[in-house]
Design an enzyme around this catalytic site. Structure first.
Site, PDB file in Angstrom:
ATOM      1  N   ASN A 148       1.681   6.636   0.945  1.00 55.75           N
ATOM      2  CA  ASN A 148       0.294   6.197   0.792  1.00 55.75           C
ATOM      3  C   ASN A 148      -0.235   6.041   2.213  1.00 55.75           C
ATOM      4  O   ASN A 148       0.064   5.063   2.879  1.00 55.75           O
ATOM      5  CB  ASN A 148       0.247   4.863   0.027  1.00 55.75           C
ATOM      6  CG  ASN A 148      -1.158   4.289   0.009  1.00 55.75           C
ATOM      7  OD1 ASN A 148      -2.120   4.964   0.349  1.00 55.75           O
ATOM      8  ND2 ASN A 148      -1.273   3.028  -0.382  1.00 55.75           N
ATOM      9  N   TRP A 149      -0.981   7.041   2.643  1.00 55.56           N
ATOM     10  CA  TRP A 149      -1.417   7.058   4.039  1.00 55.56           C
ATOM     11  C   TRP A 149      -2.597   6.115   4.297  1.00 55.56           C
ATOM     12  O   TRP A 149      -2.979   5.927   5.446  1.00 55.56           O
ATOM     13  CB  TRP A 149      -1.771   8.488   4.438  1.00 55.56           C
ATOM     14  CG  TRP A 149      -0.560   9.340   4.754  1.00 55.56           C
ATOM     15  CD1 TRP A 149       0.756   8.936   4.787  1.00 55.56           C
ATOM     16  CD2 TRP A 149      -0.561  10.728   5.120  1.00 55.56           C
ATOM     17  NE1 TRP A 149       1.566   9.972   5.141  1.00 55.56           N
ATOM     18  CE2 TRP A 149       0.798  11.093   5.353  1.00 55.56           C
ATOM     19  CE3 TRP A 149      -1.548  11.691   5.265  1.00 55.56           C
ATOM     20  CZ2 TRP A 149       1.159  12.389   5.728  1.00 55.56           C
ATOM     21  CZ3 TRP A 149      -1.179  12.987   5.644  1.00 55.56           C
ATOM     22  CH2 TRP A 149       0.148  13.318   5.878  1.00 55.56           C
ATOM     23  N   LYS A 150      -3.208   5.618   3.255  1.00 56.87           N
ATOM     24  CA  LYS A 150      -4.345   4.689   3.424  1.00 56.87           C
ATOM     25  C   LYS A 150      -5.408   5.319   4.330  1.00 56.87           C
ATOM     26  O   LYS A 150      -5.612   6.530   4.268  1.00 56.87           O
ATOM     27  CB  LYS A 150      -3.838   3.341   3.953  1.00 56.87           C
ATOM     28  CG  LYS A 150      -2.683   2.802   3.108  1.00 56.87           C
ATOM     29  CD  LYS A 150      -2.312   1.397   3.423  1.00 56.87           C
ATOM     30  CE  LYS A 150      -1.138   0.982   2.524  1.00 56.87           C
ATOM     31  NZ  LYS A 150      -0.781  -0.420   2.657  1.00 56.87           N
ATOM     32  N   HIS A 184      -4.647   0.064  -6.329  1.00 58.45           N
ATOM     33  CA  HIS A 184      -3.892  -0.493  -5.199  1.00 58.45           C
ATOM     34  C   HIS A 184      -4.438  -1.888  -4.857  1.00 58.45           C
ATOM     35  O   HIS A 184      -5.631  -2.136  -4.976  1.00 58.45           O
ATOM     36  CB  HIS A 184      -4.010   0.441  -3.989  1.00 58.45           C
ATOM     37  CG  HIS A 184      -3.066   0.053  -2.887  1.00 58.45           C
ATOM     38  ND1 HIS A 184      -3.369  -0.951  -1.993  1.00 58.45           N
ATOM     39  CD2 HIS A 184      -1.824   0.491  -2.566  1.00 58.45           C
ATOM     40  CE1 HIS A 184      -2.341  -1.097  -1.156  1.00 58.45           C
ATOM     41  NE2 HIS A 184      -1.398  -0.234  -1.488  1.00 58.45           N
ATOM     42  N   GLU A 192      -5.092  -3.265  -2.159  1.00 51.04           N
ATOM     43  CA  GLU A 192      -6.177  -3.299  -1.167  1.00 51.04           C
ATOM     44  C   GLU A 192      -7.514  -2.997  -1.826  1.00 51.04           C
ATOM     45  O   GLU A 192      -8.556  -3.527  -1.422  1.00 51.04           O
ATOM     46  CB  GLU A 192      -5.860  -2.319  -0.023  1.00 51.04           C
ATOM     47  CG  GLU A 192      -4.802  -2.896   0.902  1.00 51.04           C
ATOM     48  CD  GLU A 192      -3.874  -1.885   1.531  1.00 51.04           C
ATOM     49  OE1 GLU A 192      -4.208  -0.694   1.593  1.00 51.04           O
ATOM     50  OE2 GLU A 192      -2.776  -2.304   1.967  1.00 51.04           O
ATOM     51  N   GLU A 239       3.998  -3.520  -6.451  1.00 47.02           N
ATOM     52  CA  GLU A 239       3.833  -3.785  -5.027  1.00 47.02           C
ATOM     53  C   GLU A 239       3.449  -5.249  -4.806  1.00 47.02           C
ATOM     54  O   GLU A 239       2.275  -5.608  -4.889  1.00 47.02           O
ATOM     55  CB  GLU A 239       2.724  -2.900  -4.450  1.00 47.02           C
ATOM     56  CG  GLU A 239       2.989  -1.414  -4.599  1.00 47.02           C
ATOM     57  CD  GLU A 239       2.233  -0.611  -3.551  1.00 47.02           C
ATOM     58  OE1 GLU A 239       2.900   0.063  -2.779  1.00 47.02           O
ATOM     59  OE2 GLU A 239       0.998  -0.698  -3.502  1.00 47.02           O
ATOM     60  N   GLY A 291       2.818  -4.035   4.207  1.00 45.24           N
ATOM     61  CA  GLY A 291       2.428  -3.974   5.609  1.00 45.24           C
ATOM     62  C   GLY A 291       2.891  -5.170   6.428  1.00 45.24           C
ATOM     63  O   GLY A 291       2.459  -5.370   7.564  1.00 45.24           O
ATOM     64  N   SER A 349       6.662  -2.468   2.356  1.00 47.01           N
ATOM     65  CA  SER A 349       7.580  -2.372   3.489  1.00 47.01           C
ATOM     66  C   SER A 349       8.883  -1.622   3.170  1.00 47.01           C
ATOM     67  O   SER A 349       9.952  -1.998   3.641  1.00 47.01           O
ATOM     68  CB  SER A 349       7.880  -3.762   4.061  1.00 47.01           C
ATOM     69  OG  SER A 349       6.688  -4.370   4.524  1.00 47.01           O
TER      70      SER A 349
HETATM   71  P1  PGA Z   1       3.670  -0.564   3.271  1.00 49.90           P
HETATM   72  O1  PGA Z   1       2.518  -0.243   2.208  1.00 49.90           O
HETATM   73  O2  PGA Z   1       4.803   0.364   2.981  1.00 49.90           O
HETATM   74  O3  PGA Z   1       3.045  -0.313   4.622  1.00 49.90           O
HETATM   75  O4  PGA Z   1       4.061  -1.997   3.081  1.00 49.90           O
HETATM   76  C1  PGA Z   1       2.819   0.045   0.879  1.00 49.90           C
HETATM   77  C2  PGA Z   1       1.560   0.252   0.089  1.00 49.90           C
HETATM   78  O5  PGA Z   1       0.575  -0.457   0.309  1.00 49.90           O
HETATM   79  O6  PGA Z   1       1.507   1.131  -0.801  1.00 49.90           O
END
Ligand code: PGA
Length: 251
Positions: free
Chosen positions: A9-11, A95, A97, A167, A173, A213
């Site tokens: 997931n490159w965001k 997600h 976010e 998640e 993150g 993570s």
């Molecule tokens: P992360 O993000 O691996 O940087 O913790 C995972 C995600 O938000 O899908």
């Protein structure tokens, strides 16, 4: 047997040229990763070029969101069929976010999933609790709310195209991964919910990814858990060498 599914997931990262460069760098070593589905969720503007660069490889491309209408006066939105047109085969929906910063709710998640499936996309639906919710002991309640309402009204047939990503928000993150036991506990809970809603066969076949993570040095022990079927990976999916190690976790 559930086939593993590792998705980056490159965001909000990587330009078009950076995205294509990445794929060209990893495609040879990723080709050797067997027994695993591999995906990258990228920003909208890079999707078409990225999908073109992935033709003939074992990397599937997906978007990180979509809208539920097919067309019309919805400034700023992208329809599922447009994602297919750009070469996507999946979309990440719900997600944390998007829930935290962009007003995503279980209801919008549900509408988006239905529209995405109707257009022919596969879906990764995210769920997970915030730190404060875990500390209050309501993790299962929050996850149940995401699952029950996010997947409301879907058929057993449609669930064949759905992957769930658990998640925990406190692990995203932050470098603070859930322990394999913590992940397994919630994954088993989710599988139990899927059984209640869709029955045993669907519960056994739906893949549940862990996200938060995930890194090359913890992917193996997470994947060793009986109900962990893959990973949705942010930070560690951005560097070619780390991505290669993630998808080759089985070696
Ligand atoms: P992360 O993000 O691996 O940087 O913790 C995972 C995600 O938000 O899908």
């Amino acid at each position: 047997m559930r086939r593993a599914f590792i998705a980056g997931n490159w965001k909000l990262n990587k330009t078009i040229s950076e995205s294509v460069e990445f794929v060209n760098a990893v495609k040879a070593s990723v080709a050797g990763a067997t027994g695993v589905d591999i995906g990258i969720g990228a920003q909208f503007a890079a999707l078409k070029s990225l999908a073109d660069a992935c033709k003939g490889t074992n990397i599937k491309i997906g978007a990180q969101d979509c809208y539920w209408e097919e067309s019309g006066a919805f400034t700023g939105e992208v329809a599922p069929a447009m994602l297919i047109d750009a070469g996507c085969s999946f979309v990440i929906i719900g997600h944390s976010e998007r829930r935290q910063f962009f007003g995503e709710t279980n209801e919008t998640v549900n509408r988006k999933i239905k529209a995405a499936l109707a257009a022919g996309l596969e879906v990764i639906m995210c769920c997970g609790e915030m730190l404060e919710e875990r500390e209050r002991g309501v993790t299962n309640k929050v996850v149940k709310d995401h699952i029950v309402n996010g997947l409301a009204g879907l058929t057993v047939e449609q669930m064949k195209k759905v992957t769930v990503a658990y998640e925990p928000v406190w692990a995203i993150g932050t470098g603070k991964t859930a322990t394999p036991a913590q992940a397994q506990e919630v994954h088993a809970f989710i599988r139990g919910l899927l059984k209640e809603i869709f029955g045993e066969a669907t519960a056994q076949s739906v893949r549940i990814q862990y996200g938060g993570s995930v890194k090359p040095d913890n992917v193996k022990e997470l994947m060793a858990q009986p109900d962990v079927d893959g990973g949705l990976v942010g930070g560690a999916s951005l560097k070619p060498d780390s991505f290669e190690k993630l998808v080759n976790f089985g070696k």
